[in-house]
Scaffold this active site. Structure first.
Site, PDB file in Angstrom:
ATOM      1  N   ASP A 196      -7.484   8.728  15.318  1.00  0.00           N
ATOM      2  CA  ASP A 196      -7.932   8.640  13.927  1.00  0.00           C
ATOM      3  C   ASP A 196      -8.607   7.284  13.686  1.00  0.00           C
ATOM      4  O   ASP A 196      -8.193   6.525  12.812  1.00  0.00           O
ATOM      5  CB  ASP A 196      -6.731   8.818  12.999  1.00  0.00           C
ATOM      6  CG  ASP A 196      -7.136   9.020  11.539  1.00  0.00           C
ATOM      7  OD1 ASP A 196      -8.288   9.410  11.287  1.00  0.00           O
ATOM      8  OD2 ASP A 196      -6.293   8.776  10.650  1.00  0.00           O
ATOM      9  N   LYS A 198       6.727  -0.388   7.228  1.00  0.00           N
ATOM     10  CA  LYS A 198       6.344   0.956   6.805  1.00  0.00           C
ATOM     11  C   LYS A 198       7.608   1.766   6.571  1.00  0.00           C
ATOM     12  O   LYS A 198       8.429   1.917   7.474  1.00  0.00           O
ATOM     13  CB  LYS A 198       5.483   1.596   7.892  1.00  0.00           C
ATOM     14  CG  LYS A 198       4.949   2.979   7.579  1.00  0.00           C
ATOM     15  CD  LYS A 198       4.068   3.447   8.730  1.00  0.00           C
ATOM     16  CE  LYS A 198       3.522   4.843   8.539  1.00  0.00           C
ATOM     17  NZ  LYS A 198       2.674   5.255   9.689  1.00  0.00           N
ATOM     18  N   ALA A 225       4.277   7.686   3.234  1.00  0.00           N
ATOM     19  CA  ALA A 225       4.987   6.413   3.397  1.00  0.00           C
ATOM     20  C   ALA A 225       4.347   5.345   2.526  1.00  0.00           C
ATOM     21  O   ALA A 225       3.281   5.552   1.937  1.00  0.00           O
ATOM     22  CB  ALA A 225       4.957   5.982   4.860  1.00  0.00           C
ATOM     23  N   GLN A 226       5.017   4.203   2.459  1.00  0.00           N
ATOM     24  CA  GLN A 226       4.414   3.045   1.834  1.00  0.00           C
ATOM     25  C   GLN A 226       4.747   1.813   2.667  1.00  0.00           C
ATOM     26  O   GLN A 226       5.654   1.829   3.503  1.00  0.00           O
ATOM     27  CB  GLN A 226       4.877   2.864   0.389  1.00  0.00           C
ATOM     28  CG  GLN A 226       6.347   2.633   0.190  1.00  0.00           C
ATOM     29  CD  GLN A 226       6.713   2.712  -1.291  1.00  0.00           C
ATOM     30  OE1 GLN A 226       6.215   3.567  -2.036  1.00  0.00           O
ATOM     31  NE2 GLN A 226       7.591   1.837  -1.747  1.00  0.00           N
ATOM     32  N   VAL A 227       3.981   0.745   2.432  1.00  0.00           N
ATOM     33  CA  VAL A 227       4.064  -0.435   3.277  1.00  0.00           C
ATOM     34  C   VAL A 227       4.411  -1.650   2.433  1.00  0.00           C
ATOM     35  O   VAL A 227       3.855  -1.851   1.353  1.00  0.00           O
ATOM     36  CB  VAL A 227       2.727  -0.659   4.016  1.00  0.00           C
ATOM     37  CG1 VAL A 227       2.775  -1.934   4.840  1.00  0.00           C
ATOM     38  CG2 VAL A 227       2.401   0.534   4.902  1.00  0.00           C
ATOM     39  N   ALA A 278       0.860  -1.181   0.000  1.00  0.00           N
ATOM     40  CA  ALA A 278       0.000   0.000   0.000  1.00  0.00           C
ATOM     41  C   ALA A 278       0.894   1.229   0.000  1.00  0.00           C
ATOM     42  O   ALA A 278       2.023   1.193   0.503  1.00  0.00           O
ATOM     43  CB  ALA A 278      -0.916   0.000   1.215  1.00  0.00           C
ATOM     44  N   ALA A 329       0.866   5.665   0.503  1.00  0.00           N
ATOM     45  CA  ALA A 329       0.148   6.868   0.909  1.00  0.00           C
ATOM     46  C   ALA A 329       1.039   8.078   0.677  1.00  0.00           C
ATOM     47  O   ALA A 329       2.109   7.980   0.077  1.00  0.00           O
ATOM     48  CB  ALA A 329      -0.271   6.761   2.372  1.00  0.00           C
ATOM     49  N   SER A 330       0.593   9.230   1.163  1.00  0.00           N
ATOM     50  CA  SER A 330       1.300  10.472   0.857  1.00  0.00           C
ATOM     51  C   SER A 330       2.648  10.581   1.560  1.00  0.00           C
ATOM     52  O   SER A 330       3.559  11.235   1.053  1.00  0.00           O
ATOM     53  CB  SER A 330       0.429  11.668   1.242  1.00  0.00           C
ATOM     54  OG  SER A 330       0.088  11.612   2.614  1.00  0.00           O
TER      55      SER A 330
END
Length: 212
Positions: free
Chosen positions: A190, A55, A39-41, A34, A36-37
């Site tokens: 969150d 991560k 980081a990535q996993v 996955a 995101a803005s």
């Protein structure tokens, strides 16, 4: 946001953890699981066979984030000076708080601490699980944690298909939130459905992404 190249991922892991991923993990998937803005996993397995996710922070994201937050802060102050209504709601204060928290989340040692503390606080709540953090495979830019096989808590079709009791899930989730908010004063800030998963085999509720 598209993932950044696996070659950069490898460089970051070497810089942060001292060894390449093929030496640190039994397996490591170069393609991001996955993105995101910030980081990535990546999925990986440990030498003992445990499934984990790694991560990895995007290159140069801290400088970019600080610059973006600086622009937002300046803009909020200019607007607040011009419009009384924005001063009344303390727009500048809200932007300051948002910016401070956003930059703080880029230090994964804070996320690891939050996870450890939340694990302790939730130990007395049945059916609630916090993913295990592996500190020896983590740094301020790399975070290795237990892989959770689950679905979003809003995925009622999958939950019903697994034969899980919705009322029991709701009670456990409510107990966890009440304890976090009203007893501990330390809470997941969150908890949208993507961060609250149901493990279909165990029926446990897992709170992930403890950056804030």
């Amino acid at each position: 946001m598209p993932p950044f190249p696996s070659s950069q991922v490898r460089e970051i892991i070497i810089e942060e953890l001292g060894k390449p991923p093929e030496e640190l993990f039994a397996t490591f998937e170069g393609e991001a699981f996955a993105a995101a803005s910030t980081a990535q996993v990546h999925r990986a397995t440990l030498r003992d066979g445990a499934e984990v996710v790694v991560k990895v922070q995007r290159p140069n994201i801290r400088n970019q984030m600080k610059a973006d937050v600086g622009i937002m802060r300046n803009a909020s102050r200019v607007l607040s000076n011009r419009f009384q209504a924005l001063r009344a709601i303390d727009l500048a204060g809200m932007v300051d708080e948002f910016g401070t928290n956003a930059i703080r989340e880029l230090d994964y040692t804070g996320e690891a601490y939050n996870s450890f503390r939340l694990t302790q606080n939730m130990a007395s709540i049945p059916g609630v699980h916090i993913p295990k953090i592996f500190p020896e495979l983590s740094s301020d830019k790399v975070l290795t944690m237990e892989f959770i096989r689950g679905v979003k808590i809003s995925n009622l079709e999958a939950i019903d298909a697994a034969g899980l009791d919705r009322e029991a899930l709701a009670r456990n989730a409510l107990r966890a939130i009440v304890k976090q908010l009203l007893i501990d004063g330390f809470f997941h800030a969150d908890p949208h459905p993507g961060n609250v998963l149901v493990e279909l085999k165990t029926g446990d509720i897992a709170f992930i992404d403890t950056g804030m």
